[in-house]
Design a protein around this motif. Structure first.
Motif, PDB file in Angstrom:
ATOM      1  N   PHE A 256       3.246 -25.885  -1.983  1.00  0.00           N
ATOM      2  CA  PHE A 256       3.493 -26.529  -3.274  1.00  0.00           C
ATOM      3  C   PHE A 256       4.979 -26.775  -3.557  1.00  0.00           C
ATOM      4  N   SER A 257       5.854 -26.306  -2.656  1.00  0.00           N
ATOM      5  CA  SER A 257       7.308 -26.401  -2.863  1.00  0.00           C
ATOM      6  C   SER A 257       7.728 -25.737  -4.167  1.00  0.00           C
ATOM      7  N   VAL A 258       7.091 -24.638  -4.494  1.00  0.00           N
ATOM      8  CA  VAL A 258       7.384 -23.861  -5.704  1.00  0.00           C
ATOM      9  C   VAL A 258       7.961 -22.515  -5.298  1.00  0.00           C
ATOM     10  N   SER A 259       9.140 -22.193  -5.823  1.00  0.00           N
ATOM     11  CA  SER A 259       9.774 -20.905  -5.532  1.00  0.00           C
ATOM     12  C   SER A 259       9.346 -19.877  -6.569  1.00  0.00           C
ATOM     13  N   LEU A 260       8.867 -18.728  -6.088  1.00  0.00           N
ATOM     14  CA  LEU A 260       8.423 -17.643  -6.955  1.00  0.00           C
ATOM     15  C   LEU A 260       9.025 -16.331  -6.487  1.00  0.00           C
ATOM     16  N   SER A 261       9.403 -15.484  -7.426  1.00  0.00           N
ATOM     17  CA  SER A 261       9.867 -14.147  -7.076  1.00  0.00           C
ATOM     18  C   SER A 261       8.658 -13.254  -6.826  1.00  0.00           C
ATOM     19  N   PRO A 262       8.524 -12.691  -5.609  1.00  0.00           N
ATOM     20  CA  PRO A 262       7.384 -11.807  -5.344  1.00  0.00           C
ATOM     21  C   PRO A 262       7.374 -10.583  -6.261  1.00  0.00           C
ATOM     22  N   ALA A 263       8.538 -10.161  -6.712  1.00  0.00           N
ATOM     23  CA  ALA A 263       8.630  -8.940  -7.519  1.00  0.00           C
ATOM     24  C   ALA A 263       8.232  -9.153  -8.970  1.00  0.00           C
TER      25      ALA A 263
ATOM     26  N   PHE B 290       0.787 -33.753 -14.954  1.00  0.00           N
ATOM     27  CA  PHE B 290       1.429 -32.442 -15.064  1.00  0.00           C
ATOM     28  C   PHE B 290       2.719 -32.533 -15.885  1.00  0.00           C
ATOM     29  N   GLU B 291       3.472 -33.599 -15.679  1.00  0.00           N
ATOM     30  CA  GLU B 291       4.697 -33.782 -16.463  1.00  0.00           C
ATOM     31  C   GLU B 291       4.371 -33.919 -17.950  1.00  0.00           C
ATOM     32  N   GLU B 292       3.317 -34.664 -18.266  1.00  0.00           N
ATOM     33  CA  GLU B 292       2.889 -34.832 -19.649  1.00  0.00           C
ATOM     34  C   GLU B 292       2.440 -33.500 -20.253  1.00  0.00           C
ATOM     35  N   LEU B 293       1.737 -32.705 -19.470  1.00  0.00           N
ATOM     36  CA  LEU B 293       1.268 -31.409 -19.955  1.00  0.00           C
ATOM     37  C   LEU B 293       2.429 -30.472 -20.255  1.00  0.00           C
ATOM     38  N   VAL B 294       3.429 -30.446 -19.377  1.00  0.00           N
ATOM     39  CA  VAL B 294       4.600 -29.599 -19.603  1.00  0.00           C
ATOM     40  C   VAL B 294       5.328 -30.039 -20.877  1.00  0.00           C
ATOM     41  N   ALA B 295       5.509 -31.334 -21.027  1.00  0.00           N
ATOM     42  CA  ALA B 295       6.177 -31.854 -22.232  1.00  0.00           C
ATOM     43  C   ALA B 295       5.372 -31.532 -23.485  1.00  0.00           C
ATOM     44  N   PHE B 296       4.057 -31.645 -23.400  1.00  0.00           N
ATOM     45  CA  PHE B 296       3.174 -31.348 -24.529  1.00  0.00           C
ATOM     46  C   PHE B 296       3.272 -29.870 -24.915  1.00  0.00           C
ATOM     47  N   GLY B 297       3.270 -28.983 -23.898  1.00  0.00           N
ATOM     48  CA  GLY B 297       3.396 -27.557 -24.165  1.00  0.00           C
ATOM     49  C   GLY B 297       4.711 -27.204 -24.827  1.00  0.00           C
ATOM     50  N   LYS B 298       5.789 -27.814 -24.361  1.00  0.00           N
ATOM     51  CA  LYS B 298       7.106 -27.545 -24.947  1.00  0.00           C
ATOM     52  C   LYS B 298       7.187 -28.064 -26.386  1.00  0.00           C
ATOM     53  N   LYS B 299       6.668 -29.248 -26.603  1.00  0.00           N
ATOM     54  CA  LYS B 299       6.743 -29.859 -27.928  1.00  0.00           C
ATOM     55  C   LYS B 299       6.019 -29.027 -28.985  1.00  0.00           C
TER      56      LYS B 299
ATOM     57  N   ILE C 169       1.214 -27.304 -11.018  1.00  0.00           N
ATOM     58  CA  ILE C 169       1.902 -27.691 -12.245  1.00  0.00           C
ATOM     59  C   ILE C 169       3.304 -27.086 -12.295  1.00  0.00           C
ATOM     60  N   LEU C 170       3.509 -25.977 -11.578  1.00  0.00           N
ATOM     61  CA  LEU C 170       4.815 -25.317 -11.590  1.00  0.00           C
ATOM     62  C   LEU C 170       5.862 -26.096 -10.811  1.00  0.00           C
ATOM     63  N   ASN C 171       5.431 -27.142 -10.129  1.00  0.00           N
ATOM     64  CA  ASN C 171       6.379 -27.993  -9.408  1.00  0.00           C
ATOM     65  C   ASN C 171       7.164 -28.906 -10.353  1.00  0.00           C
ATOM     66  N   VAL C 172       6.691 -29.029 -11.587  1.00  0.00           N
ATOM     67  CA  VAL C 172       7.381 -29.848 -12.582  1.00  0.00           C
ATOM     68  C   VAL C 172       8.582 -29.071 -13.124  1.00  0.00           C
ATOM     69  N   GLU C 173       9.713 -29.743 -13.245  1.00  0.00           N
ATOM     70  CA  GLU C 173      10.924 -29.093 -13.737  1.00  0.00           C
ATOM     71  C   GLU C 173      10.692 -28.508 -15.137  1.00  0.00           C
ATOM     72  N   GLY C 174      11.068 -27.239 -15.291  1.00  0.00           N
ATOM     73  CA  GLY C 174      10.942 -26.567 -16.581  1.00  0.00           C
ATOM     74  C   GLY C 174       9.552 -26.054 -16.891  1.00  0.00           C
ATOM     75  N   ALA C 175       8.629 -26.182 -15.942  1.00  0.00           N
ATOM     76  CA  ALA C 175       7.238 -25.796 -16.213  1.00  0.00           C
ATOM     77  C   ALA C 175       7.082 -24.296 -16.494  1.00  0.00           C
ATOM     78  N   LYS C 176       7.872 -23.471 -15.842  1.00  0.00           N
ATOM     79  CA  LYS C 176       7.704 -22.028 -16.018  1.00  0.00           C
ATOM     80  C   LYS C 176       7.915 -21.580 -17.464  1.00  0.00           C
ATOM     81  N   GLU C 177       8.633 -22.384 -18.233  1.00  0.00           N
ATOM     82  CA  GLU C 177       8.880 -22.018 -19.632  1.00  0.00           C
ATOM     83  C   GLU C 177       7.582 -21.958 -20.437  1.00  0.00           C
ATOM     84  N   VAL C 178       6.625 -22.831 -20.104  1.00  0.00           N
ATOM     85  CA  VAL C 178       5.415 -22.925 -20.924  1.00  0.00           C
ATOM     86  C   VAL C 178       4.124 -22.926 -20.103  1.00  0.00           C
ATOM     87  N   CYS C 179       4.206 -22.683 -18.801  1.00  0.00           N
ATOM     88  CA  CYS C 179       3.016 -22.802 -17.954  1.00  0.00           C
ATOM     89  C   CYS C 179       2.769 -21.555 -17.114  1.00  0.00           C
TER      90      CYS C 179
END
Length: 381
Positions: free
Chosen positions: A86-93, A188-197, A219-229
């Motif tokens: 998914f090209s998504v970086s996650l901290s295993p810890a 996914f971009e629309e969903l992230v924007a909707f969640g933030k709004k 969905i975590l591939n979208v920039e800023g998604a971790k804030e609300v997803c």
């Protein structure tokens, strides 16, 4: 008589729990029912996965309580899997929490974030557990309608017309179950924007990305998604490990920490051997997916023939473990599947169990052998 908790008045026994009793009763009476209703993989997991759980029995730690957060090597494997596919970086810890199947994650997330009276956006059609868990925790489900004309994607213009002041959480599920609709990056971009709004936690339930789909997305591939997803994922369908009960929730460390507060009070860790097997599964090469999908491709061709024989239409571009098919006009889903069950001894899922927008549709599972599917086609013809 001791009275049950009021919350049980808001939910019913799961549809498949009830319907399978009828199916099993028919089988016990000698009727050769072909089950095309359940998405329970009938294929074997990778051999090295089975070998890993077998070898784990010799480990001195195998039979002890395990960490609530799972083995470090399991979280590491999950992080590598998300990075590779998914090209998504996650901290295993801090950004991954293994689960005993993603279904329990729906309850854990709901318990961590929902108070009585909070509202939750739930897809219609969609996985019935979103609605039942919402009711069990005392929150209120607000159905948002999906339809074929919009390729089963959320209609954001309609969502914006709702009173969202009490909405705290939104369930989405792409690739979509039951329809098999694949997400675009746009949605996914629309969903992230909707969640933030609207300050809404968006949770994408993502267990079908690798079944008959060449472009897995998170969905975590979208920039800023971790804030609300958050995203739920599972090994059940991808690696034929449904009975093993292995899944994960991934996202921002704060959200994961909150969910852990619930989970750590609900169980005492996942069995050591299952975690070892899961590590091996997550480390499989892409050849595994190609081999698996070759089987499902052959089966889907047969299910399409079966759908044709039943005068149904379907989308050949859909993905996932099912074929979502539209019935001829004016035919009711539950009446139709009961007729096919009684006359042809084939069990198919009615679209209505996924919500009112499922009326007029049925869902076929690909979890049946080619021999069973060929037999089903012959019975209908």
């Amino acid at each position: 008589m001791i009275q049950v908790a009021n919350r049980l008045n808001t939910v019913e026994e799961y549809y498949f729990s009830k319907k399978l009793r009828e199916v099993n009763s028919m089988i016990a009476d000698g009727k050769p029912v072909i089950n095309l209703g359940i998405g329970s993989p009938d294929l074997q997991p990778p051999q090295k996965v089975v070998e890993a759980i077998s070898a784990s029995f010799q480990n001195p730690n195998a039979h002890k309580y395990q960490s609530y957060q799972g083995l470090p090597e399991l979280r590491e494997a999950m992080a590598k899997f998300y990075k590779a596919h998914f090209s998504v970086s996650l901290s295993p810890a801090t950004e991954i929490l293994p689960l005993m199947g993603s279904k329990e994650g729906i309850m854990h997330i709901s318990m961590a974030y929902l108070n009585e009276g909070d509202e939750v956006l739930i897809p219609n059609p969609g996985y019935p557990t979103y609605q039942s868990v919402t009711k069990l925790v005392g929150a209120k489900g607000i159905l948002y309608e999906l339809d074929e004309a919009n390729n089963w994607m959320p209609n954001f213009d309609e969502l914006e017309k709702l009173d969202l002041s009490k909405v705290k959480l939104m369930w989405v599920n792409y690739p979509h179950m039951p329809t098999g609709a694949k997400p675009t990056k746009y949605v996914f971009e629309e969903l992230v924007a909707f969640g933030k709004k609207h300050n809404i936690l968006i949770v994408n339930d993502n267990p079908y990305s690798f079944i008959l789909n060449n472009e897995p997305k998170s969905i975590l591939n979208v920039e800023g998604a971790k804030e609300v997803c958050l995203e739920l994922n599972s090994l059940s369908k991808t690696f034929n490990m449904a009975g093993w009960r292995v899944g994960m929730v991934v996202g921002d460390s704060t959200h994961i920490s909150n969910i852990l507060k619930v989970k750590s009070n609900m169980d005492s860790g996942m069995f050591f051997g299952i975690q070892k097997g899961a590590v091996e599964a997550l480390n499989c090469s892409t050849m595994w997916f190609a081999t698996l999908n070759n089987v499902y491709q052959e089966r889907r061709q047969l299910v399409w023939q079966l759908a044709d024989a039943l005068n149904c239409t379907y989308d050949k571009n859909a993905s996932g473990l099912f074929v979502w098919a539209k019935l001829p006009e004016f035919i009711k889903s539950e009446e139709f599947i009961d007729l096919v069950l009684q006359e042809n001894h084939i069990f198919i899922t009615p679209g209505t169990i996924f919500g009112s927008k499922g009326e007029g549709y049925i869902r076929f599972s690909l979890c049946a052998s080619t021999e069973a599917l060929e037999e089903a086609i012959e019975r209908v013809k």
